[in-house]
Scaffold this motif. Structure first.
Motif, PDB file in Angstrom:
ATOM      1  N   GLY A  55       0.798  -1.223   0.000  1.00 64.53           N
ATOM      2  CA  GLY A  55       0.000   0.000   0.000  1.00 64.53           C
ATOM      3  C   GLY A  55       0.828   1.268   0.000  1.00 64.53           C
ATOM      4  N   VAL A  56       2.149   1.147   0.088  1.00 65.18           N
ATOM      5  CA  VAL A  56       3.013   2.333   0.109  1.00 65.18           C
ATOM      6  C   VAL A  56       3.015   2.975  -1.277  1.00 65.18           C
ATOM      7  CG1 VAL A  56       5.385   3.147   0.402  1.00 65.18           C
ATOM      8  CG2 VAL A  56       4.439   1.435   1.966  1.00 65.18           C
ATOM      9  N   LEU A  57       2.674   4.253  -1.347  1.00 64.99           N
ATOM     10  CA  LEU A  57       2.521   4.925  -2.631  1.00 64.99           C
ATOM     11  C   LEU A  57       3.814   5.528  -3.164  1.00 64.99           C
ATOM     12  CD1 LEU A  57      -0.985   6.569  -2.189  1.00 64.99           C
ATOM     13  CD2 LEU A  57      -0.364   4.657  -3.670  1.00 64.99           C
ATOM     14  N   GLU A  58       4.854   5.543  -2.379  1.00 68.44           N
ATOM     15  CA  GLU A  58       6.181   5.939  -2.842  1.00 68.44           C
ATOM     16  C   GLU A  58       7.108   4.776  -2.517  1.00 68.44           C
ATOM     17  OE1 GLU A  58       4.325   7.990  -0.898  1.00 68.44           O
ATOM     18  OE2 GLU A  58       3.703   9.380  -2.465  1.00 68.44           O
ATOM     19  N   PRO A  59       7.061   3.695  -3.303  1.00 70.18           N
ATOM     20  CA  PRO A  59       7.757   2.468  -2.917  1.00 70.18           C
ATOM     21  C   PRO A  59       9.260   2.618  -2.752  1.00 70.18           C
ATOM     22  CG  PRO A  59       6.885   2.312  -5.173  1.00 70.18           C
ATOM     23  CD  PRO A  59       6.287   3.522  -4.557  1.00 70.18           C
ATOM     24  N   ALA A  60       9.882   3.636  -3.357  1.00 74.24           N
ATOM     25  CA  ALA A  60      11.314   3.850  -3.156  1.00 74.24           C
ATOM     26  C   ALA A  60      11.634   4.153  -1.697  1.00 74.24           C
ATOM     27  CB  ALA A  60      11.810   4.987  -4.041  1.00 74.24           C
ATOM     28  N   ASN A  61      10.643   4.642  -0.934  1.00 78.40           N
ATOM     29  CA  ASN A  61      10.875   4.946   0.475  1.00 78.40           C
ATOM     30  C   ASN A  61      11.024   3.687   1.333  1.00 78.40           C
ATOM     31  OD1 ASN A  61      10.858   7.690   0.108  1.00 78.40           O
ATOM     32  ND2 ASN A  61       8.706   7.954   0.670  1.00 78.40           N
ATOM     33  N   LEU A  62      10.594   2.540   0.818  1.00 74.58           N
ATOM     34  CA  LEU A  62      10.722   1.313   1.599  1.00 74.58           C
ATOM     35  C   LEU A  62      12.192   1.011   1.887  1.00 74.58           C
ATOM     36  CD1 LEU A  62       8.018  -0.824  -0.222  1.00 74.58           C
ATOM     37  CD2 LEU A  62       7.929  -0.053   2.161  1.00 74.58           C
ATOM     38  N   ALA A  63      13.025   1.104   0.862  1.00 70.51           N
ATOM     39  CA  ALA A  63      14.454   0.884   1.086  1.00 70.51           C
ATOM     40  C   ALA A  63      15.072   2.047   1.848  1.00 70.51           C
ATOM     41  CB  ALA A  63      15.167   0.695  -0.251  1.00 70.51           C
ATOM     42  N   ARG A  64      14.625   3.241   1.538  1.00 69.74           N
ATOM     43  CA  ARG A  64      15.191   4.421   2.185  1.00 69.74           C
ATOM     44  C   ARG A  64      14.942   4.416   3.691  1.00 69.74           C
ATOM     45  NH1 ARG A  64      13.575  10.692   0.844  1.00 69.74           N
ATOM     46  NH2 ARG A  64      15.463  11.629   1.714  1.00 69.74           N
ATOM     47  N   PHE A  65      13.774   3.921   4.095  1.00 71.07           N
ATOM     48  CA  PHE A  65      13.431   3.874   5.513  1.00 71.07           C
ATOM     49  C   PHE A  65      13.719   2.508   6.129  1.00 71.07           C
ATOM     50  CE2 PHE A  65       9.941   7.294   4.755  1.00 71.07           C
ATOM     51  CZ  PHE A  65      10.917   8.265   4.641  1.00 71.07           C
ATOM     52  N   ALA A  66      14.479   1.666   5.413  1.00 70.04           N
ATOM     53  CA  ALA A  66      14.875   0.341   5.922  1.00 70.04           C
ATOM     54  C   ALA A  66      13.664  -0.443   6.421  1.00 70.04           C
ATOM     55  CB  ALA A  66      15.916   0.481   7.026  1.00 70.04           C
ATOM     56  N   ALA A  67      12.601  -0.451   5.612  1.00 71.76           N
ATOM     57  CA  ALA A  67      11.337  -1.066   6.035  1.00 71.76           C
ATOM     58  C   ALA A  67      11.450  -2.590   6.043  1.00 71.76           C
ATOM     59  CB  ALA A  67      10.211  -0.630   5.105  1.00 71.76           C
ATOM     60  N   THR A  68      11.043  -3.191   7.155  1.00 70.32           N
ATOM     61  CA  THR A  68      11.142  -4.645   7.300  1.00 70.32           C
ATOM     62  C   THR A  68       9.893  -5.222   7.941  1.00 70.32           C
ATOM     63  OG1 THR A  68      12.366  -4.258   9.373  1.00 70.32           O
ATOM     64  CG2 THR A  68      13.660  -4.844   7.422  1.00 70.32           C
ATOM     65  N   TRP A  69       9.579  -6.464   7.550  1.00 77.52           N
ATOM     66  CA  TRP A  69       8.544  -7.266   8.209  1.00 77.52           C
ATOM     67  C   TRP A  69       9.204  -8.120   9.288  1.00 77.52           C
ATOM     68  CZ3 TRP A  69       4.143  -5.468   6.598  1.00 77.52           C
ATOM     69  CH2 TRP A  69       3.842  -5.263   5.245  1.00 77.52           C
ATOM     70  N   HIS A  70       8.456  -8.400  10.340  1.00 76.52           N
ATOM     71  CA  HIS A  70       8.920  -9.302  11.393  1.00 76.52           C
ATOM     72  C   HIS A  70       7.746 -10.189  11.786  1.00 76.52           C
ATOM     73  CE1 HIS A  70      12.645  -6.920  12.060  1.00 76.52           C
ATOM     74  NE2 HIS A  70      11.863  -5.942  11.620  1.00 76.52           N
ATOM     75  N   ALA A  71       7.974 -11.488  11.801  1.00 73.40           N
ATOM     76  CA  ALA A  71       6.885 -12.426  12.076  1.00 73.40           C
ATOM     77  C   ALA A  71       6.570 -12.473  13.568  1.00 73.40           C
ATOM     78  CB  ALA A  71       7.267 -13.825  11.590  1.00 73.40           C
ATOM     79  N   PRO A  72       5.301 -12.384  13.937  1.00 73.70           N
ATOM     80  CA  PRO A  72       4.927 -12.544  15.349  1.00 73.70           C
ATOM     81  C   PRO A  72       4.992 -14.006  15.773  1.00 73.70           C
ATOM     82  CG  PRO A  72       2.979 -12.209  14.003  1.00 73.70           C
ATOM     83  CD  PRO A  72       4.154 -12.065  13.080  1.00 73.70           C
ATOM     84  N   HIS A  73       4.906 -14.226  17.072  1.00 73.11           N
ATOM     85  CA  HIS A  73       4.883 -15.584  17.624  1.00 73.11           C
ATOM     86  C   HIS A  73       3.698 -16.349  17.018  1.00 73.11           C
ATOM     87  CE1 HIS A  73       4.288 -18.820  20.556  1.00 73.11           C
ATOM     88  NE2 HIS A  73       5.523 -18.599  20.969  1.00 73.11           N
ATOM     89  N   PRO A  74       3.879 -17.640  16.673  1.00 76.46           N
ATOM     90  CA  PRO A  74       2.772 -18.410  16.079  1.00 76.46           C
ATOM     91  C   PRO A  74       1.513 -18.436  16.940  1.00 76.46           C
ATOM     92  CG  PRO A  74       4.842 -19.594  15.834  1.00 76.46           C
ATOM     93  CD  PRO A  74       5.137 -18.417  16.716  1.00 76.46           C
ATOM     94  N   GLY A  75       1.674 -18.299  18.237  1.00 72.26           N
ATOM     95  CA  GLY A  75       0.517 -18.296  19.120  1.00 72.26           C
ATOM     96  C   GLY A  75      -0.351 -17.062  18.988  1.00 72.26           C
TER      97      GLY A  75
END
Length: 270
Positions: free
Chosen positions: A12-32
């Motif tokens: 949904g990010v409308l300026e996708p170049a900012n993803l790398a610029r802002f070091a955007a990362t996903w992190h998985a939550p606990h399976p529970g």
């Protein structure tokens, strides 16, 4: 483990170049936490004197976040609304976001869905959510905050489980996310349209049509950012009756037409 948020993902990010610029990362939550939390995400920035206007077509989900640096508030709750989320980003800071599943809000918060928008989490107004986020914020590193989030949210689920209505909303959003072109009516086998309508309204503040539209527009933004994308091809791929319907939807939510958005991305890319 951190996974970079790829510009070609449906973020949904409308300026996708900012993803790398802002070091955007996903992190998985606990399976529970599978019925409560969809994902954790993290961004960090240091802009000096520059100011960035960030726009995001939000997922149909409530996000709560712990924020440090040049930010409006340290503990935040964001409820999706009819328009794209926007924020003026300046200075230096970082955000750990917790994107809740529809059933998650009632587990972690004492405050119902309410009006759309971004607000500070107040200890008096929402003691339960404030306590969870304050515990996360007290950790002194990203890894520590992620561990604290897992622990605090698992503890919350020990005394308050997702409701049946919340689980219905979880299933409905998942079904629409996996079938972007599908009609919003009859989206969930075994549940009436009215039951799905009630479940989504009480958990994400949107009806099925609005949820389906939001997911489709997130996918439209992703496709439009691909090389050689054209608005006509994207409209056809997503099952719009014609390009004009896509144009109207994107302009209403994000304030930009598909053609103008494609031109802006290509201008930024040089």
């Amino acid at each position: 483990m951190a996974e970079p948020i790829d510009p070609e993902e449906r973020s949904g990010v409308l300026e996708p170049a900012n993803l790398a610029r802002f070091a955007a990362t996903w992190h998985a939550p606990h399976p529970g936490l599978a019925n409560v939390v969809e994902t954790y995400w993290h961004v960090a920035w240091s802009l000096g004197d520059e100011v960035v206007e960030q726009r995001i077509i939000e997922a149909p989900a409530v996000t709560v976040s712990v924020e440090h640096g040049d930010v409006p508030w340290p503990l935040v709750r964001t409820t999706p609304g009819p328009r794209a989320w926007t924020r003026t980003i300046r200075g230096a800071g970082e955000v750990l976001g917790i994107r809740l599943r529809p059933a998650g809000l009632a587990v972690v918060s004492d405050v119902p869905i309410g009006a759309p928008g971004t607000t500070a989490v107040d200890a008096e107004a929402d003691a339960r959510l404030h306590a969870i986020l304050a515990t996360v914020a007290a950790a002194d590193s990203l890894d520590g905050r992620l561990r604290a989030a897992d622990a605090a949210l698992l503890a919350a689920t020990a005394d308050r489980v997702p409701t049946r209505e919340g689980l219905t909303a979880n299933a409905a959003v998942a079904a629409m996310s996996h079938a972007v072109r599908a009609r919003s009516s009859g989206v969930l086998a075994g549940s009436s349209d009215r039951a799905v309508q009630r479940a989504l309204a009480s958990t994400v503040g949107m009806g099925p049509k609005a949820v389906a539209r939001r997911i489709r527009l997130q996918e439209a933004a992703r496709l439009l950012a691909l090389p050689d994308a054209t608005p006509a091809d994207v409209a056809s791929a997503l099952g719009y009756a014609d390009q004009a319907h896509l144009t109207n939807d994107l302009r209403t939510v994000a304030g930009v037409t598909p053609a103008a958005y494609v031109r802006s991305l290509r201008a930024l890319a040089g």
